[in-house]
Design an enzyme around this catalytic site. Structure first.
Site, PDB file in Angstrom:
ATOM      1  N   SER A 314      46.017  41.321  31.863  1.00 40.65           N
ATOM      2  CA  SER A 314      47.375  41.666  32.260  1.00 40.65           C
ATOM      3  C   SER A 314      48.150  42.029  31.003  1.00 40.65           C
ATOM      4  O   SER A 314      47.901  41.494  29.927  1.00 40.65           O
ATOM      5  CB  SER A 314      48.023  40.468  32.945  1.00 40.65           C
ATOM      6  OG  SER A 314      49.429  40.524  32.809  1.00 40.65           O
ATOM      7  N   GLU A 327      38.776  45.194  43.153  1.00 39.44           N
ATOM      8  CA  GLU A 327      39.990  45.540  43.907  1.00 39.44           C
ATOM      9  C   GLU A 327      40.054  47.044  44.180  1.00 39.44           C
ATOM     10  O   GLU A 327      40.462  47.489  45.245  1.00 39.44           O
ATOM     11  CB  GLU A 327      41.241  45.089  43.140  1.00 39.44           C
ATOM     12  CG  GLU A 327      41.413  43.577  43.154  1.00 39.44           C
ATOM     13  CD  GLU A 327      42.515  43.101  42.226  1.00 39.44           C
ATOM     14  OE1 GLU A 327      43.507  43.811  42.041  1.00 39.44           O
ATOM     15  OE2 GLU A 327      42.365  41.994  41.670  1.00 39.44           O
TER      16      GLU A 327
END
Ligand code: ARG
Length: 495
Positions: A314, A327
């Site tokens: 992140s 994802e």
């Protein structure tokens, strides 16, 4: 101007409304600024002098140029047939074939580039051929239309690409089988309703996906099998007065025969829909597998950890390790479903025979294929480099009373009817929860207080390893059965 895209056409400034994303992409990748469009194949009845915007709108070169090889090989077979049956002189056929060969070679080694101003790949090849060999080039399109030509190119391309998808699916199955083999004895909780349910081996659990994928292979092969008849020779849709030999071109191009009805041959795209359907189901399987990987990599599960190569971080939270690849695969499933719906919707209202709407088939089916190939290529190495944490799986397996069915089965084997055993075991579980015990740690006296059938061997019956090991039924979770399943995949599916 907001909501509008500007581009230059010579000195004149044109403004078009924000059109669909595909056209905008085409505008961005082709060279509208570079000048006039190439001459049209069909100039005659009209001048062929379209507005630049109409040209751009009509043009399919940005996405059909990927069929260049198929277009050229199709034309070579057509020319050979025209020469063989005497529709054109043999010398012309030979010149055409040699010219086409030259174009193919030059494209392959990058000596020439496809002109983005051409209307489509068919026009480009024919113009380039005539530029190279002169008048003979103009004979190629005898007894042919772009309608049967594009229907041919697409079938040839999709058959080739489907074979590539199948081989990627096989690689993924092989990767799953390797992980399953390494974890044929690793105990984890199997889930229903995302609640811990019964002990399974991790190998068994992930092999479920390998078998789903093996049916995807069958569906893909079946879709390719339904492209096994050649549309070439259907011409515009009605056939031709020339004495063509459709069987000859079909055979030369690797088909088992010619499509029996020429209207059908140019008008239907069911083979695209079928392939997109097979790809959609494949993506559903990849998406479910991705979803599990995303769950398993969470701190709540910690069953597996993806390698640094196949995970991301992140930009703000330094501790994060995200399963972006999985994802994205999950997300891209929706995109492939969209392609399927595009194709179905494009087809549903079309009167026979060819309509230009059919040009929309290519971007949709190519996108579905590209997306599936991309996802499959990432999935296999993501899986192979993943670290499995058997200790965390084991801990989760020990905490959820997933051996309760085995405790009930123990009583059944000692003569109690299943429903009674089920109820009694439920009471045992409630008692364990209240006293913070597990079925493994509950004293024998507590067991016996509920039923005299319980003896010391109950601890074997609820031992997690033994619970999994003893599910030896065909297709079951025992290591022995897992190994048999792996053998079956290796011998029958991925060999
Ligand atoms: N680009 C066209 C397509 O993809 C080729 C066929 C054109 N045929 C025609 N009659 N305009 O469908």
């Amino acid at each position: 101007m907001p909501g509008e895209t500007r581009y230059n056409k010579g000195k004149q400034q044109s403004t078009i409304p924000l059109v669909d994303a595909r056209l905008r992409r085409a505008l961005a990748t082709t060279t509208i600024e570079s000048g006039k469009s190439m001459e049209k194949l069909w100039a005659g009845r009209t001048t062929g002098g379209n507005a630049a915007l109409a040209d751009e709108f009509n043009r399919s070169i940005a996405f059909d140029s990927r069929m260049a090889e198929q277009d050229i090989t199709g034309s070579m077979a057509h020319a050979a047939m025209l020469g063989a049956v005497g529709i054109i002189p043999q010398a012309s056929a030979d010149a055409i074939i040699a010219g086409l060969e030259g174009i193919l070679n030059d494209l392959r080694c990058g000596l020439i580039k496809i002109d983005p101003r051409a209307e489509d790949i068919h026009s480009f090849v024919e113009f380039e051929l005539t530029r190279r060999i002169g008048e003979d080039g103009k004979k190629l399109h005898t007894a042919r239309s772009r309608n049967d030509q594009v229907a041919l190119d697409l079938r040839l391309y999709l058959r080739k690409d489907t074979a590539e998808v199948v081989s990627l699916v096989k690689s993924l199955i092989a990767a799953i089988a390797d992980v399953a083999e390494a974890h044929a004895e690793t105990i984890m909780p199997g889930y229903t309703h995302l609640q811990r349910a019964q002990p399974v081996t991790f190998g068994h659990w992930i092999l479920a996906y390998a078998f789903m994928l093996s049916r995807d292979i069958a569906r893909l092969n079946s879709a390719a099998g339904n492209m096994d008849l050649s549309p070439l020779g259907a011409c515009a849709f009605a056939g031709t007065t020339y004495p063509i030999d459709r069987g000859m071109t079909a055979k030369a191009l690797g088909f088992s025969g010619a499509l029996p009805n020429s209207v059908d041959a140019v008008a239907d795209r069911d083979f695209c829909v079928e392939l997109a359907g097979a790809l959609s189901i494949l993506m559903t399987h990849l998406s479910r597998f991705s979803e599990e990987i995303i769950l398993w990599t969470s701190w709540e599960f910690r069953f597996v950890e993806l390698s640094d190569e196949f995970s991301t971080g992140s930009s703000i939270m330094p501790q994060k390790k995200n399963s972006d690849m999985a994802e994205l695969v999950r997300g891209k499933a929706g995109r492939v479903y969209g392609d399927l719906i595009t194709l179905l919707t494009m087809m549903k209202g079309l009167p026979l025979a060819y309509n230009k709407d059919l040009q929309e088939d290519k971007e949709a089916i190519f996108d579905a294929l590209d997306t599936a190939k991309l996802c499959l290529s990432v999935f296999a190495p993501m899986l192979s480099t993943m670290t499995v944490h058997p200790e965390n799986m084991r801990k989760a397996a020990a905490e959820g009373f997933i051996n309760a069915t085995d405790a009930a089965d123990y009583l059944v084997k000692k003569g109690m009817p299943f429903r009674t055993a089920y109820k009694l075991t439920g009471q045992l579980v409630a008692q364990c929860i209240a006293s913070r015990q597990t079925l493994e740690s509950l004293p024998l006296s507590d067991y016996q207080a509920l039923s005299e059938l319980f003896e010391a061997d109950i601890y074997e019956a609820v031992n997690l390893d033994l619970c999994a090991k003893s599910r030896t039924s065909e297709g079951g979770t025992s290591p022995e059965s897992v190994r048999a399943q792996i053998r079956q995949l290796r011998e029958n599916v991925i060999k």
